[in-house]
Design a protein around this motif. Structure first.
Motif, mmCIF file in Angstrom:
data_model
loop_
_atom_site.group_PDB
_atom_site.id
_atom_site.type_symbol
_atom_site.label_atom_id
_atom_site.label_comp_id
_atom_site.label_asym_id
_atom_site.label_seq_id
_atom_site.Cartn_x
_atom_site.Cartn_y
_atom_site.Cartn_z
ATOM 1 N N UNK A 152 0.843 -1.198 0.000
ATOM 2 C CA UNK A 152 0.000 0.000 0.000
ATOM 3 C C UNK A 152 0.878 1.248 0.000
ATOM 4 N N UNK A 153 0.351 2.349 -0.556
ATOM 5 C CA UNK A 153 1.049 3.638 -0.497
ATOM 6 C C UNK A 153 0.693 4.341 0.814
ATOM 7 N N UNK A 154 1.588 5.196 1.294
ATOM 8 C CA UNK A 154 1.296 5.992 2.489
ATOM 9 C C UNK A 154 1.066 7.437 2.080
ATOM 10 N N UNK A 155 0.127 8.143 2.728
ATOM 11 C CA UNK A 155 -0.743 7.668 3.808
ATOM 12 C C UNK A 155 -1.812 6.710 3.283
ATOM 13 N N UNK A 156 -2.321 5.891 4.190
ATOM 14 C CA UNK A 156 -3.262 4.852 3.784
ATOM 15 C C UNK A 156 -4.304 4.658 4.875
ATOM 16 N N UNK A 194 -21.098 -4.179 -13.424
ATOM 17 C CA UNK A 194 -20.501 -3.990 -14.747
ATOM 18 C C UNK A 194 -19.133 -4.664 -14.743
ATOM 19 N N UNK A 195 -18.464 -4.611 -15.878
ATOM 20 C CA UNK A 195 -17.123 -5.184 -15.963
ATOM 21 C C UNK A 195 -16.181 -4.324 -15.106
ATOM 22 N N UNK A 196 -15.362 -4.985 -14.279
ATOM 23 C CA UNK A 196 -14.458 -4.249 -13.396
ATOM 24 C C UNK A 196 -13.052 -4.853 -13.472
ATOM 25 N N UNK A 197 -12.045 -3.990 -13.264
ATOM 26 C CA UNK A 197 -10.648 -4.440 -13.270
ATOM 27 C C UNK A 197 -10.264 -4.931 -11.881
ATOM 28 N N UNK A 198 -9.483 -5.993 -11.845
ATOM 29 C CA UNK A 198 -8.948 -6.539 -10.603
ATOM 30 C C UNK A 198 -7.453 -6.255 -10.579
ATOM 31 N N UNK A 199 -6.988 -5.589 -9.510
ATOM 32 C CA UNK A 199 -5.568 -5.243 -9.395
ATOM 33 C C UNK A 199 -4.991 -5.849 -8.126
ATOM 34 N N UNK A 200 -3.659 -5.877 -8.061
ATOM 35 C CA UNK A 200 -2.995 -6.537 -6.941
ATOM 36 C C UNK A 200 -2.743 -5.607 -5.763
ATOM 37 N N UNK A 201 -3.086 -4.312 -5.910
ATOM 38 C CA UNK A 201 -2.801 -3.342 -4.860
ATOM 39 C C UNK A 201 -3.635 -2.088 -5.099
ATOM 40 N N UNK A 202 -3.938 -1.319 -4.056
ATOM 41 C CA UNK A 202 -4.642 -0.046 -4.256
ATOM 42 C C UNK A 202 -3.734 1.081 -4.742
ATOM 43 N N UNK A 234 -1.453 3.437 -7.176
ATOM 44 C CA UNK A 234 -1.735 3.909 -8.532
ATOM 45 C C UNK A 234 -0.989 3.112 -9.593
ATOM 46 N N UNK A 235 0.201 2.649 -9.264
ATOM 47 C CA UNK A 235 0.998 1.894 -10.227
ATOM 48 C C UNK A 235 0.803 0.390 -10.079
ATOM 49 N N UNK A 236 -0.333 -0.031 -9.518
ATOM 50 C CA UNK A 236 -0.602 -1.448 -9.292
ATOM 51 C C UNK A 236 -0.777 -2.191 -10.621
ATOM 52 N N UNK A 237 -0.609 -3.502 -10.549
ATOM 53 C CA UNK A 237 -0.684 -4.349 -11.739
ATOM 54 C C UNK A 237 -2.084 -4.926 -11.910
ATOM 55 N N UNK A 238 -2.605 -4.863 -13.127
ATOM 56 C CA UNK A 238 -3.905 -5.469 -13.415
ATOM 57 C C UNK A 238 -3.758 -6.979 -13.493
ATOM 58 N N UNK A 239 -4.607 -7.696 -12.762
ATOM 59 C CA UNK A 239 -4.552 -9.151 -12.722
ATOM 60 C C UNK A 239 -5.611 -9.792 -13.611
ATOM 61 N N UNK A 240 -6.780 -9.166 -13.672
ATOM 62 C CA UNK A 240 -7.894 -9.789 -14.388
ATOM 63 C C UNK A 240 -8.988 -8.755 -14.579
ATOM 64 N N UNK A 241 -10.006 -9.154 -15.303
ATOM 65 C CA UNK A 241 -11.215 -8.346 -15.457
ATOM 66 C C UNK A 241 -12.413 -9.225 -15.164
ATOM 67 N N UNK A 242 -13.287 -8.739 -14.288
ATOM 68 C CA UNK A 242 -14.491 -9.497 -13.947
ATOM 69 C C UNK A 242 -15.658 -8.980 -14.777
#
Length: 368
Positions: free
Chosen positions: A71-75, A328-336, A338-346
């Motif tokens: 996670x990024x700080x502050x969080x 709706x279709x949503x992106x799944x990422x590995x972290x909140x 901003x530079x997090x990696x997209x893992x999947x789309x639901x």
């Protein structure tokens, strides 16, 4: 968790052992390093570590660190734990030496509970090792620490067995000491640590804070005055020693010196005024501020202001702990982050369990 060891056998016991006496195992006294470790030991003493729920609790604490969310700080995050489950979670974040990290946990539970909050410093790259460095206050659920080196840290949270509810965790970082020039901030720094000096023959071992002549210079922390003098390079100077952090603080090019060697000063106390004495005679008035501890240290992160307000939680907290369907279709990422990696789309109408909220993002468990 082993807490016994074989003691070395004195030579006079060998004769008895040869005669058929048995060698006994003498248990070593158990001294827990944290409340979490003490609680785990109490489960062992009661035999609960052999039950399914006890094993789940121990495993949850171990797995939380391995699966810590970066996670990024502050969080700030709101989350829900089911009292019927063995729950635990962890956050991973990078901290630079010089800041003070403050952790505050709000417990929104109908039952009183023990909440274990432990901080670990990580070392290594391929094989990460973790060292326990701090534990939150059990009553107020607060934790404050100042890292001694740049590193990743992991914060693990875990309630006692059969306890749950809603929680909010807030993690922020602030400067560990005060800004040394009255009325100024990091925007007044115009020369930084490591900048070349004397045609590149040496490096700048501090920061230069520009301000009008006679602007008060303040002690950034409680400290002792160790030296007051004048030299060709630093001009009029003052040295302080911060015993809490084992650091020497250097203030140079002063116009006036308002303390004497041997004085004890408090944070915010006047110790001198801004000038341009020494080799700064041809430059505008400024304070050269340096920090030394087994060599020079970049003082920037010790004094520079930080962003202390995390993103406001704007999601629907009523959904915490519930199964929901995506609209709706949503992106799944590995972290909140901003530079997090997209893992999947639901795709829409997909079932997920909402376990936490941070900003406008939901942390969810998928069916798999």
């Amino acid at each position: 968790m082993p807490f016994a060891k074989m003691l070395a056998v004195p030579c006079f016991l060998v004769l008895f052992m040869l005669a058929g006496c048995k060698r006994e195992i003498v248990p070593e006294a158990f001294f827990p390093r944290s409340a979490h470790e003490a609680y785990a030991h109490s489960l062992e003493q009661a035999g609960l570590h052999l039950t399914a729920l006890g094993r789940d609790w121990i495993e949850a604490g171990e797995q939380a660190l391995e699966r810590a969310v970066e996670v990024p700080l502050p969080f700030e995050e709101a989350f829900y734990w089911d009292s019927r489950m063995a729950e635990a979670g962890a956050y991973r974040f990078f901290v630079k030496r010089g800041v003070r990290v403050e952790v505050k946990i709000l417990v929104q539970s109908t039952d009183s509970l023990l909440l274990f909050a432990d901080l670990f410093r990580e070392t290594g790259d391929s094989l990460i090792q973790r060292f326990h460095v701090a534990t939150a206050d059990e009553k107020n659920h607060r934790l404050v620490f100042e890292p001694r080196r740049d590193s990743y840290y992991a914060l693990r949270l875990q309630p006692e067995l059969l306890r749950g509810g809603r929680f909010v965790v807030n993690i922020r970082e602030v400067p560990s000491i005060g800004f040394p020039v009255q009325g100024k901030n990091s925007r007044s720094i115009a020369s930084f640590f490591g900048d070349p000096r004397d045609g590149g023959t040496r490096d700048h071992h501090g920061v230069d804070i520009f301000a009008p002549r006679h602007t008060p210079v303040l002690a950034p922390a409680n400290a002792s005055v160790t030296r007051v003098g004048e030299g060709d390079i630093g001009g009029r100077y003052v040295w302080l020693y911060d015993s809490k952090r084992s650091m020497h603080l250097y203030f140079a090019h002063l116009e006036t010196q308002e303390v004497e060697r041997g004085d004890e000063v408090l944070a915010g106390q006047l110790i001198g005024t801004v000038g341009n004495t020494g080799n700064a005679r041809t430059t505008a008035p400024h304070l050269h501020f340096g920090i030394y501890s087994h060599g020079p240290i970049d003082p920037y992160h010790f004094i520079a202001e930080t962003d202390t307000v995390p993103r406001r939680i704007s999601g629907d907290t009523i959904l915490l702990g519930k199964m929901v369907r995506t609209k709706q279709w949503v992106a799944v990422k590995n972290s909140p982050a901003r530079n997090s990696t997209s893992l999947d789309t639901l795709m829409s109408d997909f079932m997920v369990k909402v376990v936490a909220l941070t900003g406008e993002k939901y942390r969810v468990e998928l069916p798999n």
